[in-house]
Design a protein around this motif. Sequence first.
Motif, PDB file in Angstrom:
ATOM      1  N   ALA A 113       2.247   1.802  -3.492  1.00 30.59           N
ATOM      2  CA  ALA A 113       1.177   2.181  -4.411  1.00 30.59           C
ATOM      3  C   ALA A 113       0.699   3.609  -4.132  1.00 30.59           C
ATOM      4  CB  ALA A 113       0.006   1.199  -4.289  1.00 30.59           C
ATOM      5  N   TYR A 114       0.570   3.952  -2.860  1.00 30.43           N
ATOM      6  CA  TYR A 114       0.095   5.296  -2.520  1.00 30.43           C
ATOM      7  C   TYR A 114       1.139   6.348  -2.863  1.00 30.43           C
ATOM      8  CZ  TYR A 114      -2.555   8.872  -0.064  1.00 30.43           C
ATOM      9  OH  TYR A 114      -3.299  10.004   0.237  1.00 30.43           O
ATOM     10  N   LEU A 158      -3.283  14.618   1.112  1.00 28.82           N
ATOM     11  CA  LEU A 158      -2.644  13.349   0.756  1.00 28.82           C
ATOM     12  C   LEU A 158      -2.052  12.613   1.957  1.00 28.82           C
ATOM     13  CD1 LEU A 158      -0.970  14.309  -2.646  1.00 28.82           C
ATOM     14  CD2 LEU A 158      -2.889  12.751  -2.284  1.00 28.82           C
ATOM     15  N   GLY A 199      -4.851  10.989   3.769  1.00 30.77           N
ATOM     16  CA  GLY A 199      -5.350   9.841   3.011  1.00 30.77           C
ATOM     17  C   GLY A 199      -4.476   8.618   3.203  1.00 30.77           C
ATOM     18  N   TYR A 200      -3.170   8.842   3.298  1.00 29.94           N
ATOM     19  CA  TYR A 200      -2.259   7.720   3.544  1.00 29.94           C
ATOM     20  C   TYR A 200      -2.524   7.107   4.923  1.00 29.94           C
ATOM     21  CZ  TYR A 200       2.068   5.199   4.540  1.00 29.94           C
ATOM     22  OH  TYR A 200       2.983   4.237   4.895  1.00 29.94           O
ATOM     23  N   PHE A 207       0.824  -1.208   0.000  1.00 29.54           N
ATOM     24  CA  PHE A 207       0.000   0.000   0.000  1.00 29.54           C
ATOM     25  C   PHE A 207       0.861   1.263   0.000  1.00 29.54           C
ATOM     26  CE2 PHE A 207      -1.980   3.444   2.442  1.00 29.54           C
ATOM     27  CZ  PHE A 207      -3.090   3.693   1.632  1.00 29.54           C
ATOM     28  N   THR A 208       1.951   1.242   0.770  1.00 25.97           N
ATOM     29  CA  THR A 208       2.833   2.414   0.837  1.00 25.97           C
ATOM     30  C   THR A 208       3.408   2.742  -0.529  1.00 25.97           C
ATOM     31  OG1 THR A 208       3.415   1.985   3.149  1.00 25.97           O
ATOM     32  CG2 THR A 208       4.931   3.350   1.870  1.00 25.97           C
ATOM     33  N   GLY A 228      -5.680   5.078   4.813  1.00 30.17           N
ATOM     34  CA  GLY A 228      -5.446   3.828   4.100  1.00 30.17           C
ATOM     35  C   GLY A 228      -4.663   2.828   4.925  1.00 30.17           C
ATOM     36  N   PHE A 281       0.859   6.948  -6.511  1.00 27.81           N
ATOM     37  CA  PHE A 281      -0.356   7.728  -6.773  1.00 27.81           C
ATOM     38  C   PHE A 281      -0.179   9.186  -6.378  1.00 27.81           C
ATOM     39  CE2 PHE A 281      -4.111   9.640  -4.807  1.00 27.81           C
ATOM     40  CZ  PHE A 281      -4.969   9.707  -5.904  1.00 27.81           C
ATOM     41  N   ALA A 282       0.405   9.428  -5.201  1.00 25.78           N
ATOM     42  CA  ALA A 282       0.568  10.799  -4.704  1.00 25.78           C
ATOM     43  C   ALA A 282       1.477  11.607  -5.630  1.00 25.78           C
ATOM     44  CB  ALA A 282       1.121  10.786  -3.290  1.00 25.78           C
TER      45      ALA A 282
END
Length: 241
Positions: free
Chosen positions: A11-12, A66, A69-70, A8-9, A73, A15-16
Amino acid sequence: MDSPEVTFTLAYLVFAVCFVFTPNEFHSAGLTVQNLLSGWLGSEDAAFVSYHLRRTAATLLCHSLLPLGYYVGMCFAASEKQLYSPSQASEAWQLFLILAVALPSAACTLIYYWSRDRWAYHPLARTLALYALPQLGWRAVASSINTEFRRIDKFATGASGARVIVTDTWVMKVTTYRVHVAQQQDVHLIVTESRQHELSPDSNLPVQLLTIHVASISPAVQPFDIRSWSPALAACRLEPV
């Protein structure tokens, strides 16, 4: 690498970075602040200044969210850390949460300040006020810019995060969080860097990539740099001094 937390880290993070710097793929998919909030922002062609007053504020707020949001998540990706209950989370995560909440709070405070008196305190409005007649105010200058931007003979080039726009009267640079504006008759253009390229992206002719420092004769107007291919610069009808 199979850990949900690491996956997730990564991928985020991707994305960020893409959401902030918006590569072509994100533009094509509509994953930009301008597209996601198009209903509120309105049309750039209809009201250039009003559009960018709102766009810069919305971009600042969205980007400030952002980190939060992290954290949200990670509440699902690493449930064992008990991040959904900050009092039970580690001290490092508590500090991160404070920062993640403080950033949008500060952004909201700044945006509220900008929006007072119909956006009169926004940096763009303050710059336009420097060119306004006392009896008219910055909105009259904004109306003039809106009119010139709607003309088909304006010049515009560059990526969305560093777009250069030249109208009959104005030189403007649109960036992620700001819009730099200077009146053509009041600026000095100084070439600070020149790079020779054998082939132009649009033709088979050699061209130069110029970095030009745009400085107003008024010290209150913040100078800025623009980058342009030399043939494009000629199309602007500007000459460096």
